[in-house]
Design an enzyme around this catalytic site. Structure first.
Site, short mmCIF file in Angstrom:
data_model
loop_
_atom_site.label_atom_id
_atom_site.label_comp_id
_atom_site.label_asym_id
_atom_site.label_seq_id
_atom_site.Cartn_x
_atom_site.Cartn_y
_atom_site.Cartn_z
N CYS A 75 0.73 -1.34 -0.03
CA CYS A 75 0.10 -0.09 -0.10
C CYS A 75 0.58 1.13 -0.01
O CYS A 75 1.59 1.52 0.79
CB CYS A 75 -0.83 0.11 1.17
N HIS A 165 -3.61 -4.68 -10.34
CA HIS A 165 -4.69 -3.86 -10.49
C HIS A 165 -5.30 -3.86 -11.93
O HIS A 165 -4.50 -4.27 -12.87
CB HIS A 165 -3.95 -2.24 -10.49
N GLU A 214 -10.95 -1.26 -3.80
CA GLU A 214 -9.90 -1.98 -3.32
C GLU A 214 -10.17 -3.50 -3.01
O GLU A 214 -11.10 -3.68 -2.44
CB GLU A 214 -9.26 -1.23 -2.26
N CYS A 223 -5.92 5.17 -3.25
CA CYS A 223 -5.06 3.98 -3.30
C CYS A 223 -3.75 4.31 -3.84
O CYS A 223 -3.65 4.56 -5.08
CB CYS A 223 -5.61 2.77 -3.98
N GLY A 226 -2.65 2.04 -6.82
CA GLY A 226 -3.79 2.27 -7.65
C GLY A 226 -3.24 3.26 -8.59
O GLY A 226 -3.69 3.55 -9.83
#
Length: 284
Positions: A75, A165, A214, A223, A226
């Site tokens: 993350c 992703h 998510e 994110c 992301g």
């Protein structure tokens, strides 16, 4: 036996987690604890739980557990918050920190003024292909490939930032029914391990608006990985250059895809929300 655990709630671009220093407060069952503490009405309320610990390979380690108890590989927003936590709690005097994550060692560069960490640049490493068996002929990267969900057709590009992703560019992000389509794409048969889903709209002048569903947490304000994946997908499909500002519900991040190293550099803020303590039933 019940014991008290001290924690800090922090957020990066609105992506909020509960942070615990496990060198002082070890957590035996983080999967269950994350579900209980992350609950918005009966717990602390968060996108998940982040455990900070020791590492034999880096300055510190990080383990992330989503709100549903599943463990996340990485993350980006959490790594920035950890940098601020470590420096401002005087656990390190370094302004460049190595962090051991489930997706490898990440390098954090802290931008400090008057003893406070304002922003953090994280070297997220090199992006990679995220394979999917979209044509029934074996796993391969997806670039602008069609995906159908209950009769609706989307076009997506997959990118791995240490976690998977799916980036879908749309003309008007306001028209996306994210609560409905997000879980369907996350759990699509093309992605047996589930996937993070980003919808993005190119605004021009290097700016991209993005919303995220998510894996394991649902809709979040932001994110980091992301944002990186969205910037990479935009560059790969000719929608943007090597640097983009990704605008999310909770804030913006600057993403640079370095030409020389091919690494992704993510820069953004980190904010301490509050310190607290909570009782934990200790089964040790």
């Amino acid at each position: 036996m019940t014991r008290v655990v001290k924690f800090t709630k922090m957020q990066g671009a609105g992506n909020d987690y509960i942070y615990v220093d496990t060198t002082k407060y070890p957590i035996e069952n983080p999967e269950e604890v994350s579900k209980i503490w992350s609950a918005p009405h009966t717990g602390i309320g968060s996108d998940g739980l982040v455990l900070i610990g020791r590492s034999e390979k880096a300055d510190f380690s990080m383990h992330i557990f989503n709100a549903d108890g599943s463990e996340a590989m990485m993350c980006g927003n959490a790594t920035r918050c950890i940098g601020k936590y470590l420096y401002e709690n005087e656990l390190t005097k370094k302004t460049e920190i190595t962090l051991d994550t489930q997706s490898g060692i990440k390098i954090l560069k802290l931008h400090v003024a008057d003893g406070k960490v304002n922003t953090v640049t994280v070297d997220m490493g090199m992006p990679a292909d995220e394979p999917a068996d979209y044509d029934g002929k074996g796993a391969k990267p997806m670039k602008e490939q069609p995906i159908e969900v209950e009769g609706e057709r989307y076009v997506g590009t997959t990118v791995s930032m240490g976690n998977p992703h799916l980036v879908i560019f749309v003309n008007d992000i306001a028209e996306v029914d994210l609560p409905t389509i997000g879980p369907k794409l996350e759990n699509h048969p093309l992605f047996p391990g589930r996937i993070n889903v980003e919808f993005a709209q190119v605004l021009g002048e290097g700016k991209i608006r993005m919303r995220v569903w998510e894996r394991g947490s649902g809709i979040t304000q932001a994110c980091g990985t992301g944002a990186c994946a969205t910037a990479v997908a935009a560059a790969l499909t000719g929608r943007a250059g090597r640097e983009s500002i990704i605008i999310m519900d909770g804030g913006s991040l600057t993403i640079e895809w370095d030409v020389a190293t091919k690494h992704i550099l993510m820069t953004g803020g980190a904010t301490k929300v509050f310190d607290g303590e909570i009782e934990l039933i200790d089964n040790r």
